[in-house]
Design a protein around this motif. Structure first.
Motif, PDB file in Angstrom:
ATOM      1  N   ALA A 149      45.994  37.736  36.098  1.00 40.42           N
ATOM      2  CA  ALA A 149      44.932  38.651  35.676  1.00 40.42           C
ATOM      3  C   ALA A 149      44.092  38.018  34.569  1.00 40.42           C
ATOM      4  N   TYR A 150      42.833  38.372  34.549  1.00 38.98           N
ATOM      5  CA  TYR A 150      41.947  37.873  33.496  1.00 38.98           C
ATOM      6  C   TYR A 150      42.123  38.625  32.190  1.00 38.98           C
ATOM      7  N   ASP A 151      42.705  39.808  32.280  1.00 36.44           N
ATOM      8  CA  ASP A 151      42.988  40.536  31.051  1.00 36.44           C
ATOM      9  C   ASP A 151      44.346  40.059  30.510  1.00 36.44           C
ATOM     10  N   ASP A 152      44.907  40.780  29.576  1.00 33.27           N
ATOM     11  CA  ASP A 152      46.155  40.351  28.935  1.00 33.27           C
ATOM     12  C   ASP A 152      47.411  40.746  29.702  1.00 33.27           C
ATOM     13  N   SER A 153      47.277  41.394  30.846  1.00 32.08           N
ATOM     14  CA  SER A 153      48.443  41.966  31.514  1.00 32.08           C
ATOM     15  C   SER A 153      49.442  40.928  32.023  1.00 32.08           C
TER      16      SER A 153
END
Length: 124
Positions: free
Chosen positions: A40-44
């Motif tokens: 994922a591009y977010d922190d997930s």
């Protein structure tokens, strides 16, 4: 199988470490590549990024499941390094171990480049 980075990462480890299936480094490398594309591009997925990039670097450095590629190995180990700090600041289980492995592999890769440069310079 569900398109999930964590699942692909764990399946790659099963084939790499020979847990419950016949060891197959080609399949392991393919699953690590799949994991990379699913991150994922977010922190997930930050909790598996250092491990994923380390494993890809290791495979490329040693030619495990793929051809040896020092430039690719260096690129992935450099991507792994900042995520080892994420692991530390988020108190990931056993973060010291992966951080040490990343540092050691990076030094080994750079050392191999340095040896090659020195060898090439002596041959001139």
């Amino acid at each position: 199988m569900n398109d999930n980075a964590n699942t692909s990462y764990k399946v790659g480890d099963v084939y790499y470490w020979w847990n419950f299936v016949r060891k197959n480094s080609v399949i392991a490398y393919q699953y690590y590549q799949k994991t990379k594309s699913q991150l994922a591009y977010d922190d997930s997925d930050n909790d598996i990024k250092s491990d994923t990039y380390y494993r890809l670097a290791l495979c490329l450095f040693r030619g495990i499941g793929t051809e040896k590629n020092l430039f690719g190995a260096l690129a992935y180990i450099n991507k792994a390094h900042p995520y080892s700090y994420y692991d530390c600041t988020h108190d990931k289980f056993n973060w010291q171990s992966i951080a040490k492995k990343i540092e050691e592999l990076r030094a080994t890769i750079i050392g191999e480049f340095d040896d090659k440069i020195e060898s090439d310079n002596q041959g001139e």
